[in-house]
Write a protein that holds these residues in place. Sequence first.
Motif, short mmCIF file in Angstrom:
data_model
loop_
_atom_site.label_atom_id
_atom_site.label_comp_id
_atom_site.label_asym_id
_atom_site.label_seq_id
_atom_site.Cartn_x
_atom_site.Cartn_y
_atom_site.Cartn_z
N ALA A 185 13.22 17.77 3.24
CA ALA A 185 14.23 16.98 3.47
C ALA A 185 13.91 16.16 4.65
CB ALA A 185 15.38 17.95 3.77
N PHE A 186 13.26 16.86 5.81
CA PHE A 186 12.99 15.80 6.98
C PHE A 186 11.98 14.83 6.79
CE2 PHE A 186 10.85 15.33 11.29
CZ PHE A 186 12.32 14.95 11.80
N ILE A 187 10.81 15.37 6.07
CA ILE A 187 9.88 14.57 5.61
C ILE A 187 10.22 13.25 5.14
CG2 ILE A 187 7.58 14.10 4.55
CD1 ILE A 187 6.88 16.89 5.77
N GLU A 188 11.04 13.52 3.84
CA GLU A 188 11.68 12.53 3.10
C GLU A 188 12.70 11.48 3.81
OE1 GLU A 188 13.62 14.74 -0.08
OE2 GLU A 188 11.80 14.60 -1.39
N ALA A 189 13.35 12.00 4.79
CA ALA A 189 14.01 11.26 5.55
C ALA A 189 13.04 10.34 6.52
CB ALA A 189 15.07 11.99 6.49
N ILE A 234 10.59 5.00 7.22
CA ILE A 234 9.32 4.12 7.20
C ILE A 234 9.29 2.94 6.20
CG2 ILE A 234 6.86 4.13 6.68
CD1 ILE A 234 6.98 7.02 8.37
N ALA A 235 9.85 3.42 5.09
CA ALA A 235 9.87 2.41 3.85
C ALA A 235 10.94 1.31 4.25
CB ALA A 235 10.38 3.16 2.69
N GLU A 236 12.01 1.65 4.72
CA GLU A 236 12.97 0.50 5.30
C GLU A 236 12.39 -0.64 6.29
OE1 GLU A 236 16.35 2.16 6.98
OE2 GLU A 236 17.10 3.29 5.30
N PRO A 284 7.59 1.54 -0.10
CA PRO A 284 8.12 3.05 -0.39
C PRO A 284 7.09 4.01 -0.85
CG PRO A 284 8.86 1.70 -2.16
CD PRO A 284 8.15 0.98 -1.11
N ARG A 285 7.24 5.10 -0.47
CA ARG A 285 6.34 6.37 -0.68
C ARG A 285 6.71 7.00 -1.93
NH1 ARG A 285 1.66 7.48 1.61
NH2 ARG A 285 1.70 7.54 3.82
#
Length: 76
Positions: free
Chosen positions: A48-52, A57-59, A64-65
Amino acid sequence: MARSKKKQPADNGYVLYDVFYQDGARTSNRKIPTAELDSPDDEDSIRAFIEAQDRKIAEMSGNPRGPIKSIARSDG
């Protein structure tokens, strides 16, 4: 003069993880603050932390990853 109580030390530590994505990409040594983790082995809170982080980063970058395939604790 009265002595003041000492403050509890802040937990400023972090744990490093390698992240493997489904498209074959890999990011190494992703820092996760220990204060954000329920347990250093709890993959749900780590994911969850890494996806956030990836969303932020994508924004900022516009790139996007892909989905995360697996997460492993770094040797370092």
